[in-house]
Design a protein around this motif. Sequence first.
Motif, mmCIF file in Angstrom:
data_model
loop_
_atom_site.group_PDB
_atom_site.id
_atom_site.type_symbol
_atom_site.label_atom_id
_atom_site.label_comp_id
_atom_site.label_asym_id
_atom_site.label_seq_id
_atom_site.Cartn_x
_atom_site.Cartn_y
_atom_site.Cartn_z
ATOM 1 N N PRO A 45 -7.838 -0.222 -7.469
ATOM 2 C CA PRO A 45 -7.227 1.020 -7.949
ATOM 3 C C PRO A 45 -8.229 1.812 -8.782
ATOM 4 O O PRO A 45 -9.310 1.313 -9.111
ATOM 5 C CB PRO A 45 -6.081 0.511 -8.833
ATOM 6 C CG PRO A 45 -6.620 -0.776 -9.389
ATOM 7 C CD PRO A 45 -7.427 -1.391 -8.251
ATOM 8 N N ARG A 74 0.836 -1.210 0.000
ATOM 9 C CA ARG A 74 0.000 0.000 0.000
ATOM 10 C C ARG A 74 0.866 1.254 0.000
ATOM 11 O O ARG A 74 1.733 1.434 0.862
ATOM 12 C CB ARG A 74 -0.917 0.012 1.226
ATOM 13 C CG ARG A 74 -1.918 1.184 1.233
ATOM 14 C CD ARG A 74 -2.818 1.106 2.445
ATOM 15 N NE ARG A 74 -3.707 -0.045 2.372
ATOM 16 C CZ ARG A 74 -3.661 -1.094 3.189
ATOM 17 N NH1 ARG A 74 -2.739 -1.139 4.150
ATOM 18 N NH2 ARG A 74 -4.503 -2.103 3.071
ATOM 19 N N PRO A 75 0.665 2.169 -0.962
ATOM 20 C CA PRO A 75 1.457 3.403 -0.987
ATOM 21 C C PRO A 75 1.233 4.235 0.267
ATOM 22 O O PRO A 75 0.132 4.252 0.828
ATOM 23 C CB PRO A 75 0.937 4.134 -2.233
ATOM 24 C CG PRO A 75 0.301 3.074 -3.069
ATOM 25 C CD PRO A 75 -0.262 2.080 -2.116
ATOM 26 N N ASN A 115 7.054 3.404 -5.358
ATOM 27 C CA ASN A 115 6.352 4.142 -4.309
ATOM 28 C C ASN A 115 7.244 4.389 -3.088
ATOM 29 O O ASN A 115 7.212 5.474 -2.491
ATOM 30 C CB ASN A 115 5.084 3.389 -3.899
ATOM 31 C CG ASN A 115 3.998 3.465 -4.954
ATOM 32 O OD1 ASN A 115 3.891 4.458 -5.677
ATOM 33 N ND2 ASN A 115 3.205 2.417 -5.056
ATOM 34 N N PHE A 161 -6.208 9.283 -6.171
ATOM 35 C CA PHE A 161 -5.297 8.230 -6.586
ATOM 36 C C PHE A 161 -4.353 7.954 -5.416
ATOM 37 O O PHE A 161 -3.704 8.878 -4.913
ATOM 38 C CB PHE A 161 -4.491 8.651 -7.806
ATOM 39 C CG PHE A 161 -5.294 8.810 -9.073
ATOM 40 C CD1 PHE A 161 -5.162 7.900 -10.119
ATOM 41 C CD2 PHE A 161 -6.177 9.871 -9.227
ATOM 42 C CE1 PHE A 161 -5.889 8.040 -11.277
ATOM 43 C CE2 PHE A 161 -6.919 10.017 -10.393
ATOM 44 C CZ PHE A 161 -6.772 9.092 -11.425
ATOM 45 N N ALA A 162 -4.239 6.696 -4.995
ATOM 46 C CA ALA A 162 -3.398 6.366 -3.849
ATOM 47 C C ALA A 162 -1.930 6.653 -4.109
ATOM 48 O O ALA A 162 -1.156 6.895 -3.185
ATOM 49 C CB ALA A 162 -3.577 4.899 -3.468
ATOM 50 N N SER A 163 -1.535 6.628 -5.371
ATOM 51 C CA SER A 163 -0.169 6.939 -5.794
ATOM 52 C C SER A 163 -0.255 7.598 -7.163
ATOM 53 O O SER A 163 -1.187 7.320 -7.927
ATOM 54 C CB SER A 163 0.668 5.648 -5.886
ATOM 55 O OG SER A 163 1.862 5.873 -6.630
ATOM 56 N N ALA A 180 -0.679 10.269 -2.071
ATOM 57 C CA ALA A 180 -1.994 10.392 -2.697
ATOM 58 C C ALA A 180 -2.089 11.655 -3.543
ATOM 59 O O ALA A 180 -1.534 12.706 -3.201
ATOM 60 C CB ALA A 180 -3.088 10.382 -1.644
ATOM 61 N N GLY A 210 0.878 4.577 -12.051
ATOM 62 C CA GLY A 210 -0.082 3.574 -12.489
ATOM 63 C C GLY A 210 0.414 2.783 -13.678
ATOM 64 O O GLY A 210 1.532 2.971 -14.161
ATOM 65 N N GLY A 229 -1.395 2.824 -8.362
ATOM 66 C CA GLY A 229 -2.498 3.694 -7.985
ATOM 67 C C GLY A 229 -3.645 3.703 -8.966
ATOM 68 O O GLY A 229 -4.780 4.025 -8.610
ATOM 69 N N HIS A 230 -3.371 3.382 -10.218
ATOM 70 C CA HIS A 230 -4.434 3.251 -11.201
ATOM 71 C C HIS A 230 -4.002 2.275 -12.283
ATOM 72 O O HIS A 230 -2.810 2.017 -12.472
ATOM 73 C CB HIS A 230 -4.822 4.609 -11.802
ATOM 74 C CG HIS A 230 -3.796 5.228 -12.704
ATOM 75 N ND1 HIS A 230 -2.666 5.889 -12.244
ATOM 76 C CD2 HIS A 230 -3.721 5.306 -14.056
ATOM 77 C CE1 HIS A 230 -1.960 6.346 -13.258
ATOM 78 N NE2 HIS A 230 -2.576 5.999 -14.378
#
Length: 346
Positions: free
Chosen positions: A140, A43-44, A334, A57-59, A49, A62, A83-84
């Motif tokens: 994602p 997990r980033p 990340n 987006f978590a990161s 984010a 992608g 993240g995506h």
Amino acid sequence: MYRALFSLLLTRLDPERAHHLAMAVIRACGVRPLAPLLRAATRPDASLAVEALGMRFASPFGVAAGFDKDAVGAAGLGALGFGHVEVGTVTAVPQPGNPRPRLFRLVADRAVVNRMGFNNRGAEAAAHRLARLRRRRGRPVLGANIGKSRVTDVADATADYVHSAALLAPVADYLAVNVSSPNTPGLRTLQAVETLAPLLSAVKDAAGTTPLLVKIAPDLDDDEIAGIATLAVRVGLAGLIATNTTISREGLVSSPQAVAAAGEGGLSGAPLRERSLEVLRRVRAVVPDEFCVISVGGVDTADDVRERLRAGATLVQGYTAFLYRGPLWARQVNRGLRRTAASVDG
């Protein structure tokens, strides 16, 4: 460990077969009991984010279109830390793509040549899979990249794209119009502004409230890049993706025999790095600050991602380096981004 596996085993396999084997493993990463365990490890950090296209987006990092053509591995890719995931390219009509072999490694260049030809099961099938994916916890951000069906004449391309957009917009977080692949005859002619303008307007109408972006080639000249970027803003698109693969073979260190054996198709990977970065800067120079620009091409390390972000990218995508880096690639990127942020904060 992965480097040894790649050198001793994967390089001995046909690249497309190796990709399918990798996708089987990635699919397993997206289901219980493995997915929650992986997400906990990959997990980033929350500091990475990004708010873009009206979502979180978590990161910023992608997966580019082309890796998961049929939206079968997106959950697993998310569990690995991306993240995506931009699935596709998806076409309105299911199609097998070009004859095999159609995917080739240039290991000395950390590059790949592909002439896949948009092999996919069609927009309706992709829409069903995306609908199921949207209900998954911890997924994602899901983009869908759409292209022209091979059986559709270029003159009828707009209706073809609109059909795909209407099916996918309700189940994708964003859509990307691909008019820049070199592997579908006539497709790149759609990048001409006078042709592209009505196409994008029609697809935007079909997409409704789903953010729409356009993906461009690195082989355009500076005026063409500026023209398409300006058009994208004028039509009201949410963003632009720069860049697709290149038809250039300049500067390769692989032997001429290896390059000739790979043949025609789009080149991706490390050789595209400088041109992709240059196109990013030219796009950012003519679009508003709030306009989303996704940079892709030659991205390998956290330093590469950081360089794109500093050059004005909103988000960054990778693809080819997955082959050379292995399944922990997103986690490595990340963590590298977080270490830099932490050193700056300190």
